[in-house]
Scaffold this motif. Structure first.
Motif, PDB file in Angstrom:
ATOM      1  N   ALA A  31       6.748  10.486   9.841  1.00  0.00           N
ATOM      2  CA  ALA A  31       7.731   9.466   9.303  1.00  0.00           C
ATOM      3  C   ALA A  31       7.512   9.260   7.700  1.00  0.00           C
ATOM      4  O   ALA A  31       6.318   9.592   7.183  1.00  0.00           O
ATOM      5  N   ASP A  32       8.537   9.052   7.120  1.00  0.00           N
ATOM      6  CA  ASP A  32       8.370   8.742   5.872  1.00  0.00           C
ATOM      7  C   ASP A  32       8.652   7.121   5.807  1.00  0.00           C
ATOM      8  O   ASP A  32       9.725   6.762   6.242  1.00  0.00           O
ATOM      9  N   PHE A  33       8.009   6.451   4.840  1.00  0.00           N
ATOM     10  CA  PHE A  33       7.997   5.060   4.609  1.00  0.00           C
ATOM     11  C   PHE A  33       8.204   4.849   2.962  1.00  0.00           C
ATOM     12  O   PHE A  33       7.450   5.166   2.323  1.00  0.00           O
ATOM     13  N   VAL A  34       9.454   4.307   2.527  1.00  0.00           N
ATOM     14  CA  VAL A  34       9.337   3.871   1.071  1.00  0.00           C
ATOM     15  C   VAL A  34       9.410   2.369   0.984  1.00  0.00           C
ATOM     16  O   VAL A  34      10.056   1.730   1.485  1.00  0.00           O
ATOM     17  N   ASP A  35       8.500   1.871   0.247  1.00  0.00           N
ATOM     18  CA  ASP A  35       7.841   0.599   0.200  1.00  0.00           C
ATOM     19  C   ASP A  35       8.801  -0.187  -0.764  1.00  0.00           C
ATOM     20  O   ASP A  35       9.329   0.364  -1.357  1.00  0.00           O
ATOM     21  N   VAL A  36       8.565  -1.396  -0.813  1.00  0.00           N
ATOM     22  CA  VAL A  36       9.456  -2.316  -1.518  1.00  0.00           C
ATOM     23  C   VAL A  36       9.557  -2.092  -3.131  1.00  0.00           C
ATOM     24  O   VAL A  36      10.166  -2.242  -4.030  1.00  0.00           O
ATOM     25  N   ARG A  66       3.773   8.903   3.508  1.00  0.00           N
ATOM     26  CA  ARG A  66       4.186   9.860   4.714  1.00  0.00           C
ATOM     27  C   ARG A  66       2.871   9.872   5.693  1.00  0.00           C
ATOM     28  O   ARG A  66       1.718  10.154   5.657  1.00  0.00           O
ATOM     29  N   GLY A  67       3.594   9.901   6.852  1.00  0.00           N
ATOM     30  CA  GLY A  67       2.797   9.984   8.367  1.00  0.00           C
ATOM     31  C   GLY A  67       2.272   8.529   8.653  1.00  0.00           C
ATOM     32  O   GLY A  67       2.101   7.491   7.945  1.00  0.00           O
ATOM     33  N   ARG A  68       2.278   8.403   9.975  1.00  0.00           N
ATOM     34  CA  ARG A  68       1.846   7.151  10.793  1.00  0.00           C
ATOM     35  C   ARG A  68       0.566   6.806  10.139  1.00  0.00           C
ATOM     36  O   ARG A  68       0.320   5.814   9.823  1.00  0.00           O
ATOM     37  N   GLU A  69      -0.384   7.772  10.090  1.00  0.00           N
ATOM     38  CA  GLU A  69      -1.658   7.213   9.703  1.00  0.00           C
ATOM     39  C   GLU A  69      -1.678   6.472   8.319  1.00  0.00           C
ATOM     40  O   GLU A  69      -2.545   5.548   7.986  1.00  0.00           O
ATOM     41  N   VAL A  70      -1.038   7.273   7.371  1.00  0.00           N
ATOM     42  CA  VAL A  70      -0.928   6.629   6.046  1.00  0.00           C
ATOM     43  C   VAL A  70      -0.107   5.389   5.955  1.00  0.00           C
ATOM     44  O   VAL A  70      -0.651   4.728   5.487  1.00  0.00           O
ATOM     45  N   ILE A  71       0.995   5.175   6.553  1.00  0.00           N
ATOM     46  CA  ILE A  71       1.623   3.994   6.803  1.00  0.00           C
ATOM     47  C   ILE A  71       0.729   3.078   7.408  1.00  0.00           C
ATOM     48  O   ILE A  71       0.654   1.666   6.856  1.00  0.00           O
TER      49      ILE A  71
END
Length: 146
Positions: free
Chosen positions: A31-36, A42-47
């Protein structure tokens, strides 16, 4: 309750418990997560790790409410979902109540992409310029040019 609503409930529960691993469990491995603030994770572990950092510091003891505001299928396996959230932070540099809108792409029941956007008052965004705040953002260039 839909599968998306179940994920949102799990996410709120994980946030409110301050559990980065449980928060990230709802994401696809890639997954990719762009925070506020616009950082791409990038990636579940990083998130998980990045969320644990904020759960232990600036958002410690915070309470998240999140709800679905709309969705539509993109294909048989993929769903585009928009959510709205309210975050209450009891203390520290982010103390107060914060509102945001999120865009999520679900694939096979997990979040593949998540973009978090903080909501601000248009007048604040326009630096209290009433003429600017009264116009749609598409019209802002008309003020500057004439």
């Amino acid at each position: 309750m839909t599968a998306v609503d179940e994920v949102l409930t799990e996410m709120a529960r994980a946030w409110n418990a301050g559990d980065g691993t449980a928060w990230a469990a709802n994401f696809a491995e890639d997954a990719d997560f762009v925070d506020v603030v616009g950082r791409v994770q990038r990636g579940r572990e990083v998130i998980a790790a990045e969320h644990q950092k904020i759960f232990d510091t600036i958002y410690q003891g915070s309470h998240l409410e999140i709800r679905q505001v709309g969705s539509r299928p993109l294909d048989d396996r993929t769903l585009l979902v928009h959510t709205a959230s309210t975050l209450r932070v009891p203390a520290g540099p982010r103390a107060g109540e914060w509102h945001a809108i999120q865009t999520k792409v679900f694939r096979d029941g997990r979040i593949l992409a998540f973009h978090n956007t903080g909501r601000v008052d248009l007048a604040d965004f326009a630096h209290h310029d009433e003429a600017l705040a009264d116009r749609a953002p598409q019209e802002w260039g008309q003020i500057a040019s004439g």
